[in-house]
Motif scaffolding. Structure first.
Motif, PDB file in Angstrom:
ATOM      1  N   ARG A  84       7.900  -7.061  -5.246  1.00 51.63           N
ATOM      2  CA  ARG A  84       9.056  -7.476  -4.455  1.00 51.63           C
ATOM      3  C   ARG A  84       9.765  -8.673  -5.101  1.00 51.63           C
ATOM      4  NH1 ARG A  84       8.832  -4.927   0.506  1.00 51.63           N
ATOM      5  NH2 ARG A  84       6.977  -3.622   0.681  1.00 51.63           N
ATOM      6  N   ALA A  85       9.006  -9.515  -5.777  1.00 52.48           N
ATOM      7  CA  ALA A  85       9.618 -10.625  -6.512  1.00 52.48           C
ATOM      8  C   ALA A  85      10.425 -10.099  -7.698  1.00 52.48           C
ATOM      9  CB  ALA A  85       8.544 -11.601  -6.983  1.00 52.48           C
ATOM     10  N   TRP A  86       9.898  -9.087  -8.385  1.00 55.17           N
ATOM     11  CA  TRP A  86      10.641  -8.515  -9.521  1.00 55.17           C
ATOM     12  C   TRP A  86      11.951  -7.888  -9.049  1.00 55.17           C
ATOM     13  CZ3 TRP A  86       5.468  -5.882 -11.074  1.00 55.17           C
ATOM     14  CH2 TRP A  86       4.656  -6.827 -11.707  1.00 55.17           C
ATOM     15  N   ALA A  87      11.999  -7.468  -7.779  1.00 55.73           N
ATOM     16  CA  ALA A  87      13.236  -6.927  -7.211  1.00 55.73           C
ATOM     17  C   ALA A  87      14.187  -8.050  -6.794  1.00 55.73           C
ATOM     18  CB  ALA A  87      12.916  -6.041  -6.020  1.00 55.73           C
ATOM     19  N   ARG A  88      13.787  -9.284  -7.077  1.00 61.12           N
ATOM     20  CA  ARG A  88      14.615 -10.474  -6.820  1.00 61.12           C
ATOM     21  C   ARG A  88      14.778 -10.790  -5.336  1.00 61.12           C
ATOM     22  NH1 ARG A  88      15.458  -8.149 -11.377  1.00 61.12           N
ATOM     23  NH2 ARG A  88      16.120  -9.277 -13.229  1.00 61.12           N
ATOM     24  N   ASN A  89      13.742 -10.485  -4.551  1.00 64.50           N
ATOM     25  CA  ASN A  89      13.747 -10.853  -3.137  1.00 64.50           C
ATOM     26  C   ASN A  89      13.318 -12.311  -3.011  1.00 64.50           C
ATOM     27  OD1 ASN A  89      14.314  -8.172  -2.881  1.00 64.50           O
ATOM     28  ND2 ASN A  89      12.513  -7.648  -1.666  1.00 64.50           N
ATOM     29  N   ASP A  90      14.160 -13.125  -2.398  1.00 59.90           N
ATOM     30  CA  ASP A  90      13.937 -14.570  -2.387  1.00 59.90           C
ATOM     31  C   ASP A  90      12.574 -14.960  -1.830  1.00 59.90           C
ATOM     32  OD1 ASP A  90      16.443 -14.942  -3.441  1.00 59.90           O
ATOM     33  OD2 ASP A  90      17.407 -15.330  -1.503  1.00 59.90           O
ATOM     34  N   ALA A 111      12.102  -0.018   1.402  1.00 56.86           N
ATOM     35  CA  ALA A 111      13.557   0.099   1.576  1.00 56.86           C
ATOM     36  C   ALA A 111      14.305  -1.135   1.101  1.00 56.86           C
ATOM     37  CB  ALA A 111      13.885   0.376   3.046  1.00 56.86           C
ATOM     38  N   ASN A 112      13.649  -2.313   1.120  1.00 58.41           N
ATOM     39  CA  ASN A 112      14.353  -3.522   0.688  1.00 58.41           C
ATOM     40  C   ASN A 112      14.018  -3.903  -0.759  1.00 58.41           C
ATOM     41  OD1 ASN A 112      11.696  -4.536   1.279  1.00 58.41           O
ATOM     42  ND2 ASN A 112      12.551  -6.595   1.537  1.00 58.41           N
ATOM     43  N   ILE A 113      13.506  -2.947  -1.527  1.00 63.60           N
ATOM     44  CA  ILE A 113      13.317  -3.134  -2.969  1.00 63.60           C
ATOM     45  C   ILE A 113      14.482  -2.424  -3.650  1.00 63.60           C
ATOM     46  CG2 ILE A 113      11.863  -2.586  -4.951  1.00 63.60           C
ATOM     47  CD1 ILE A 113       9.438  -2.987  -3.196  1.00 63.60           C
ATOM     48  N   ARG A 114      15.436  -3.205  -4.131  1.00 60.68           N
ATOM     49  CA  ARG A 114      16.728  -2.626  -4.545  1.00 60.68           C
ATOM     50  C   ARG A 114      16.969  -2.693  -6.046  1.00 60.68           C
ATOM     51  NH1 ARG A 114      17.773  -5.576   0.273  1.00 60.68           N
ATOM     52  NH2 ARG A 114      18.335  -4.196   2.011  1.00 60.68           N
ATOM     53  N   ASP A 115      15.895  -2.690  -6.826  1.00 56.61           N
ATOM     54  CA  ASP A 115      16.079  -2.704  -8.277  1.00 56.61           C
ATOM     55  C   ASP A 115      15.962  -1.310  -8.878  1.00 56.61           C
ATOM     56  OD1 ASP A 115      13.400  -2.261  -7.916  1.00 56.61           O
ATOM     57  OD2 ASP A 115      12.714  -3.845  -9.264  1.00 56.61           O
ATOM     58  N   GLY A 116      15.935  -0.287  -8.023  1.00 59.49           N
ATOM     59  CA  GLY A 116      15.830   1.098  -8.483  1.00 59.49           C
ATOM     60  C   GLY A 116      14.424   1.647  -8.455  1.00 59.49           C
ATOM     61  N   SER A 117      13.421   0.770  -8.332  1.00 57.71           N
ATOM     62  CA  SER A 117      12.035   1.219  -8.423  1.00 57.71           C
ATOM     63  C   SER A 117      11.477   1.736  -7.105  1.00 57.71           C
ATOM     64  CB  SER A 117      11.140   0.079  -8.933  1.00 57.71           C
ATOM     65  OG  SER A 117      11.088  -0.990  -8.003  1.00 57.71           O
ATOM     66  N   LYS A 118      12.251   1.655  -6.015  1.00 54.96           N
ATOM     67  CA  LYS A 118      11.722   2.134  -4.737  1.00 54.96           C
ATOM     68  C   LYS A 118      11.499   3.641  -4.743  1.00 54.96           C
ATOM     69  CE  LYS A 118      16.098   2.813  -2.181  1.00 54.96           C
ATOM     70  NZ  LYS A 118      16.848   2.378  -0.974  1.00 54.96           N
ATOM     71  N   TRP A 119      12.059   4.336  -5.726  1.00 55.27           N
ATOM     72  CA  TRP A 119      11.893   5.785  -5.812  1.00 55.27           C
ATOM     73  C   TRP A 119      10.635   6.161  -6.588  1.00 55.27           C
ATOM     74  CZ3 TRP A 119      15.026   7.728  -2.423  1.00 55.27           C
ATOM     75  CH2 TRP A 119      16.238   7.088  -2.164  1.00 55.27           C
ATOM     76  N   THR A 120       9.875   5.190  -7.038  1.00 53.89           N
ATOM     77  CA  THR A 120       8.647   5.466  -7.788  1.00 53.89           C
ATOM     78  C   THR A 120       7.424   5.219  -6.907  1.00 53.89           C
ATOM     79  OG1 THR A 120       8.383   3.204  -8.627  1.00 53.89           O
ATOM     80  CG2 THR A 120       9.789   4.691  -9.888  1.00 53.89           C
ATOM     81  N   ALA A 121       6.304   5.806  -7.272  1.00 53.04           N
ATOM     82  CA  ALA A 121       5.058   5.666  -6.509  1.00 53.04           C
ATOM     83  C   ALA A 121       4.091   4.736  -7.227  1.00 53.04           C
ATOM     84  CB  ALA A 121       4.423   7.036  -6.279  1.00 53.04           C
ATOM     85  N   ASP A 122       4.611   3.621  -7.757  1.00 55.41           N
ATOM     86  CA  ASP A 122       3.724   2.787  -8.567  1.00 55.41           C
ATOM     87  C   ASP A 122       2.822   1.876  -7.739  1.00 55.41           C
ATOM     88  OD1 ASP A 122       5.833   1.168  -7.785  1.00 55.41           O
ATOM     89  OD2 ASP A 122       6.003   0.135  -9.697  1.00 55.41           O
ATOM     90  N   GLY A 134       0.794  -1.225   0.000  1.00 59.44           N
ATOM     91  CA  GLY A 134       0.000   0.000   0.000  1.00 59.44           C
ATOM     92  C   GLY A 134       0.821   1.267   0.000  1.00 59.44           C
ATOM     93  N   THR A 135       2.135   1.138   0.222  1.00 59.28           N
ATOM     94  CA  THR A 135       2.954   2.332   0.416  1.00 59.28           C
ATOM     95  C   THR A 135       4.258   2.259  -0.359  1.00 59.28           C
ATOM     96  OG1 THR A 135       2.038   2.750   2.612  1.00 59.28           O
ATOM     97  CG2 THR A 135       4.199   3.676   2.154  1.00 59.28           C
ATOM     98  N   ASP A 136       4.599   3.352  -1.013  1.00 58.78           N
ATOM     99  CA  ASP A 136       5.926   3.512  -1.625  1.00 58.78           C
ATOM    100  C   ASP A 136       6.698   4.497  -0.765  1.00 58.78           C
ATOM    101  OD1 ASP A 136       5.757   2.041  -4.289  1.00 58.78           O
ATOM    102  OD2 ASP A 136       3.953   3.279  -4.340  1.00 58.78           O
ATOM    103  N   SER A 137       7.686   3.985  -0.042  1.00 58.06           N
ATOM    104  CA  SER A 137       8.461   4.807   0.881  1.00 58.06           C
ATOM    105  C   SER A 137       9.896   4.295   0.895  1.00 58.06           C
ATOM    106  CB  SER A 137       7.861   4.732   2.290  1.00 58.06           C
ATOM    107  OG  SER A 137       8.645   5.457   3.212  1.00 58.06           O
ATOM    108  N   PRO A 138      10.786   4.951   0.160  1.00 58.12           N
ATOM    109  CA  PRO A 138      12.142   4.413   0.004  1.00 58.12           C
ATOM    110  C   PRO A 138      12.941   4.322   1.290  1.00 58.12           C
ATOM    111  CG  PRO A 138      11.969   6.640  -0.912  1.00 58.12           C
ATOM    112  CD  PRO A 138      10.583   6.186  -0.612  1.00 58.12           C
TER     113      PRO A 138
END
Length: 373
Positions: free
Chosen positions: A331-337, A256-267, A247-251
């Motif tokens: 979170r899966a697209w960010a490759r989080n196991d 914070a643990n989405i490290r594919d660069g997209s944590k800076w977006t509000a998608d 529900g929240t985009d908050s880098p």
């Protein structure tokens, strides 16, 4: 500090409230050379110059006066206190304390104040607790704060929802094989079994527990059936906290643990806002702020009223599925196991769900192929 040391020496679990400036406490702990195993921070630095953080050395009233009468001096003193704050924490971590940031902009504002908060690579010295705790353990696995309110205002209805949640979680525990997911279910079973005894209700008859998409959908569906057959006397309103899977985009916190660069977006928040509306939410919200500061976070929320009808069951199954799974996929697209495991499981459960799963690349193979280029 004496009480803290005594409790530790006697292995007594306790909670001690300190009324004062936290920097004074940190510095005194350093001065007394007290070993602290775990340290964290939940100061309200999402609003640092309007009362969220006060300078050390000033009383509450003095701080209030300075904030209104000389805001520039107040800001300077806040930032000086932040530098001292970080210095004390750095000393304690050098002695073996493990420190993490809660995510209310402590790291962000410390950096802006010129504190020694960055590592040699330019990143923060310390992790957000979402990076170290909540992300891997909960959000990546689809677990987050599921809420409901009994519109009747009756204690008996709230107790009936507790029984339903306990029954559903007990069934899920018997079915579950994944060790990490089982741990989450066990924790929340203990919570819901003891919730009424702790007298936590203030005002509306509401409850909250951590559940994944299956847990939320199954609990909500059973509540809907209980409304239909009269075990619950009136509609129930479903919701969740913003501090959730998707529900929240908050880098600096939730993402914070989405490290594919997209944590800076509000998608995610926007997709939840729109997707929940399309799938049957009673109301939706999209807003900014949400505990970590204006301009630093985007929140998408919902409310869903269930009234015992077939239409309610259709809407809750569609909407709750999207509200959680959207975030697990991200979170899966960010490759989080954990998220990869959870989204694969979600596709096994729901044959209509298709999510592209990332193919993980072995860095050693790339190094062999391209060398130092």
């Amino acid at each position: 500090i004496d009480k803290m040391i005594s409790a530790s020496d006697n292995k007594i679990g306790t909670s001690i409230g300190y009324v004062g400036n936290i920097v004074d406490l940190w510095e005194r702990i350093v001065e007394r050379e007290v070993f602290v195993h775990l340290g964290s921070d939940q100061t309200s630095l999402h609003n640092p110059f309007q009362g969220g953080y006060f300078p050390a050395g000033l009383s509450f009233d003095e701080s209030q006066s300075l904030m209104h009468e000389n805001p520039e001096d107040f800001k300077e003193q806040v930032q000086n206190t932040l530098r001292r704050h970080v210095q004390a924490i750095n000393h304690l971590t050098s002695q073996g304390m493990f420190f993490w940031d809660y995510g209310n902009a402590f790291l962000l504002e410390s950096g802006r104040a010129g504190a020694d908060i960055f590592n040699e690579n330019g990143g923060y010295r310390y992790p957000s607790y979402v990076e170290d705790i909540m992300g891997p353990l909960c959000f990546d696995r689809g677990f987050g704060p599921f809420r409901w309110v009994c519109s009747s205002g009756l204690d008996s209805d709230l107790l009936e929802t507790d029984k339903i949640a306990e029954h559903v979680l007990s069934e899920m525990l018997e079915e579950e094989k994944d060790v990490n997911v089982r741990q989450q279910i066990q924790d929340n079973l203990k919570w819901i079994r003891e919730a009424d005894a702790h007298s936590l209700v203030v005002g509306s008859k509401a409850r909250i527990l951590y559940a994944d998409e299956q847990g939320r959908s199954r609990i909500a569906a059973e509540m809907n059936r209980a409304i239909a057959d009269g075990r619950i006397t009136a509609p129930v309103i479903l919701g969740r906290d913003h501090h959730d899977v998707s529900g929240t985009d908050s880098p600096y916190r939730e993402t914070a643990n989405i490290r594919d660069g997209s944590k800076w977006t509000a998608d995610m928040s926007v997709q939840n806002f729109v997707g929940d509306a399309i799938r049957g939410a009673t109301w939706v919200s999209l807003h900014n702020g949400g505990g970590v500061g204006w301009g630093e976070v985007s929140n998408g929320g919902f409310g869903l009223l269930i009234d015992g009808t077939n239409d309610s069951e259709r809407r809750l199954k569609s909407m709750l599925h999207w509200d959680v799974t959207n975030g697990v996929a991200r979170r899966a697209w960010a490759r989080n196991d954990g998220a990869i495991a959870s989204i694969k499981r979600a596709m096994d459960i729901n044959s209509q769900l298709t999510v592209t799963v990332p193919e993980l690349v072995d860095d050693a193979i790339l190094d062999d192929l391209i060398g130092d280029e």
